[in-house]
Scaffold this motif. Structure first.
Motif, PDB file in Angstrom:
ATOM      1  N   GLY A  90       0.800  -1.219   0.000  1.00 25.27           N
ATOM      2  CA  GLY A  90       0.000   0.000   0.000  1.00 25.27           C
ATOM      3  C   GLY A  90       0.829   1.263   0.000  1.00 25.27           C
ATOM      4  N   ILE A  91       2.081   1.152  -0.454  1.00 26.87           N
ATOM      5  CA  ILE A  91       2.937   2.342  -0.511  1.00 26.87           C
ATOM      6  C   ILE A  91       2.498   3.217  -1.690  1.00 26.87           C
ATOM      7  N   PRO A  92       2.766   4.512  -1.633  1.00 28.45           N
ATOM      8  CA  PRO A  92       2.499   5.366  -2.796  1.00 28.45           C
ATOM      9  C   PRO A  92       3.410   4.960  -3.963  1.00 28.45           C
ATOM     10  N   ARG A  93       3.042   5.325  -5.161  1.00 28.81           N
ATOM     11  CA  ARG A  93       3.831   4.997  -6.347  1.00 28.81           C
ATOM     12  C   ARG A  93       5.241   5.566  -6.192  1.00 28.81           C
ATOM     13  N   PRO A  94       6.252   4.709  -6.292  1.00 28.02           N
ATOM     14  CA  PRO A  94       7.637   5.175  -6.146  1.00 28.02           C
ATOM     15  C   PRO A  94       8.049   6.061  -7.331  1.00 28.02           C
ATOM     16  N   HIS A  95       8.843   7.077  -7.077  1.00 31.57           N
ATOM     17  CA  HIS A  95       9.322   7.965  -8.140  1.00 31.57           C
ATOM     18  C   HIS A  95      10.128   7.199  -9.178  1.00 31.57           C
ATOM     19  N   GLU A 101      15.017   3.875 -17.301  1.00 38.73           N
ATOM     20  CA  GLU A 101      16.309   3.195 -17.174  1.00 38.73           C
ATOM     21  C   GLU A 101      16.348   2.208 -16.001  1.00 38.73           C
ATOM     22  N   GLN A 102      15.326   2.220 -15.157  1.00 43.45           N
ATOM     23  CA  GLN A 102      15.314   1.326 -14.003  1.00 43.45           C
ATOM     24  C   GLN A 102      15.209  -0.124 -14.456  1.00 43.45           C
ATOM     25  N   GLU A 103      15.887  -1.004 -13.715  1.00 46.12           N
ATOM     26  CA  GLU A 103      15.847  -2.428 -14.008  1.00 46.12           C
ATOM     27  C   GLU A 103      14.644  -3.063 -13.334  1.00 46.12           C
ATOM     28  N   GLY A 104      14.217  -4.181 -13.913  1.00 45.99           N
ATOM     29  CA  GLY A 104      13.115  -4.916 -13.333  1.00 45.99           C
ATOM     30  C   GLY A 104      13.238  -6.396 -13.621  1.00 45.99           C
ATOM     31  N   VAL A 105      12.468  -7.178 -12.900  1.00 46.52           N
ATOM     32  CA  VAL A 105      12.416  -8.621 -13.119  1.00 46.52           C
ATOM     33  C   VAL A 105      10.952  -9.046 -13.098  1.00 46.52           C
ATOM     34  N   ASP A 106      10.670 -10.137 -13.783  1.00 44.12           N
ATOM     35  CA  ASP A 106       9.334 -10.722 -13.769  1.00 44.12           C
ATOM     36  C   ASP A 106       9.451 -12.076 -13.092  1.00 44.12           C
ATOM     37  N   VAL A 107       8.681 -12.274 -12.031  1.00 45.46           N
ATOM     38  CA  VAL A 107       8.713 -13.535 -11.295  1.00 45.46           C
ATOM     39  C   VAL A 107       7.282 -14.039 -11.170  1.00 45.46           C
ATOM     40  N   ASN A 108       7.025 -15.168 -11.785  1.00 46.98           N
ATOM     41  CA  ASN A 108       5.691 -15.787 -11.745  1.00 46.98           C
ATOM     42  C   ASN A 108       4.575 -14.821 -12.146  1.00 46.98           C
ATOM     43  N   VAL A 110       4.556 -11.571 -11.962  1.00 48.19           N
ATOM     44  CA  VAL A 110       4.537 -10.320 -11.201  1.00 48.19           C
ATOM     45  C   VAL A 110       5.789  -9.529 -11.563  1.00 48.19           C
ATOM     46  N   ALA A 111       5.586  -8.296 -12.022  1.00 47.79           N
ATOM     47  CA  ALA A 111       6.702  -7.416 -12.375  1.00 47.79           C
ATOM     48  C   ALA A 111       7.208  -6.731 -11.111  1.00 47.79           C
ATOM     49  N   TRP A 112       8.542  -6.711 -10.969  1.00 46.86           N
ATOM     50  CA  TRP A 112       9.176  -6.089  -9.807  1.00 46.86           C
ATOM     51  C   TRP A 112      10.198  -5.068 -10.292  1.00 46.86           C
ATOM     52  N   LEU A 113      10.115  -3.851  -9.813  1.00 43.33           N
ATOM     53  CA  LEU A 113      11.139  -2.834 -10.017  1.00 43.33           C
ATOM     54  C   LEU A 113      12.288  -3.192  -9.091  1.00 43.33           C
ATOM     55  N   LEU A 114      13.505  -3.112  -9.569  1.00 43.71           N
ATOM     56  CA  LEU A 114      14.687  -3.501  -8.808  1.00 43.71           C
ATOM     57  C   LEU A 114      15.548  -2.273  -8.558  1.00 43.71           C
ATOM     58  N   GLU A 115      15.811  -1.970  -7.271  1.00 40.67           N
ATOM     59  CA  GLU A 115      16.663  -0.837  -6.906  1.00 40.67           C
ATOM     60  C   GLU A 115      17.731  -1.309  -5.927  1.00 40.67           C
ATOM     61  N   LYS A 116      18.983  -1.071  -6.260  1.00 43.38           N
ATOM     62  CA  LYS A 116      20.081  -1.388  -5.339  1.00 43.38           C
ATOM     63  C   LYS A 116      20.173  -0.255  -4.315  1.00 43.38           C
ATOM     64  N   LEU A 117      20.299  -0.618  -3.066  1.00 47.00           N
ATOM     65  CA  LEU A 117      20.375   0.362  -1.986  1.00 47.00           C
ATOM     66  C   LEU A 117      21.831   0.654  -1.640  1.00 47.00           C
ATOM     67  N   ASP A 118      22.072   1.789  -1.024  1.00 44.12           N
ATOM     68  CA  ASP A 118      23.436   2.197  -0.658  1.00 44.12           C
ATOM     69  C   ASP A 118      24.127   1.224   0.288  1.00 44.12           C
ATOM     70  N   ASP A 119      23.348   0.511   1.109  1.00 44.84           N
ATOM     71  CA  ASP A 119      23.944  -0.420   2.077  1.00 44.84           C
ATOM     72  C   ASP A 119      24.221  -1.807   1.485  1.00 44.84           C
ATOM     73  N   GLY A 120      24.006  -1.965   0.170  1.00 49.94           N
ATOM     74  CA  GLY A 120      24.263  -3.248  -0.489  1.00 49.94           C
ATOM     75  C   GLY A 120      23.035  -4.129  -0.608  1.00 49.94           C
ATOM     76  N   GLY A 121      21.953  -3.753   0.033  1.00 50.79           N
ATOM     77  CA  GLY A 121      20.701  -4.501  -0.073  1.00 50.79           C
ATOM     78  C   GLY A 121      19.935  -4.096  -1.331  1.00 50.79           C
ATOM     79  N   PHE A 122      18.716  -4.604  -1.452  1.00 50.90           N
ATOM     80  CA  PHE A 122      17.872  -4.280  -2.600  1.00 50.90           C
ATOM     81  C   PHE A 122      16.467  -3.948  -2.148  1.00 50.90           C
ATOM     82  N   ARG A 123      15.800  -3.147  -2.971  1.00 47.03           N
ATOM     83  CA  ARG A 123      14.372  -2.877  -2.801  1.00 47.03           C
ATOM     84  C   ARG A 123      13.697  -3.362  -4.071  1.00 47.03           C
ATOM     85  N   PHE A 124      12.686  -4.207  -3.901  1.00 47.03           N
ATOM     86  CA  PHE A 124      11.867  -4.686  -5.009  1.00 47.03           C
ATOM     87  C   PHE A 124      10.476  -4.091  -4.815  1.00 47.03           C
TER      88      PHE A 124
END
Length: 166
Positions: A90-95, A101-108, A110-124
């Motif tokens: 239920g988050i607002p639409r991410p900027h 140019e943003q990367e994404g993946v499709d899993v089963n 479901v489309a996922w936007l992929l963002e690498k975080l500064d701490d080495g983790g990821f946000r999908f």
């Protein structure tokens, strides 16, 4: 050393790994730890309904990590392995959704936007669904995209395809 002490010593030594395994299992089990998860701002009722349905379908384990109690409790949040994997629905639409140019993946399906975080983790973040769902994965667990399989199954079953107006 007398013989009657050897069995005692063997039992202590063999009991140590078992005790450590028990402590480790308890730390990863639901109720064994909590994750502080800030719920998103209150979404519209329709979006909150999709999130509540998703919350009921979420898997008990993700990437081998047991579901953890999220604090404060909310149908908009979930966590696994403490705060190793955190979901917010239920988050607002991410900027970043507007960036071609943003990367994404499709899993089963479901489309996922992929963002690498500064701490080495990821946000999908899910796209093309009537409720945006964000999953933040810490650096240690961000190496396995397979962790999205169970989450994608739950999203596909509960959040209809479409565009969120939120």
């Amino acid at each position: 050393m007398s013989l009657h002490r050897r069995p005692l010593r063997v039992r202590i030594v063999s009991a140590v790994p078992a005790a450590l395994a028990l402590v480790a299992a308890a730390a990863c089990s639901p109720g064994g730890s909590e994750a502080r998860v800030d719920p998103p701002p209150t979404p519209p009722a329709k979006v909150a309904g999709f999130c509540a349905a998703l919350h009921e379908e979420l898997p008990e384990t993700v990437a081998g990590l047991a579901r953890t109690r999220a604090e404060p409790e909310s149908a908009l949040t979930a966590a696994w392995g403490g705060s190793a994997i955190v979901l917010r629905c239920g988050i607002p639409r991410p900027h970043a959704m507007a960036d071609p140019e943003q990367e994404g993946v499709d899993v089963n399906g479901v489309a996922w936007l992929l963002e690498k975080l500064d701490d080495g983790g990821f946000r999908f973040t899910t796209g093309m669904r009537q409720a945006y769902t964000e999953v933040v994965v810490d650096k240690e667990h961000a190496t396995d995209a397979g962790m999205l399989v169970g989450l994608s199954t739950a999203v596909a079953a509960t959040v209809p395809v479409g565009f969120s107006s939120y």
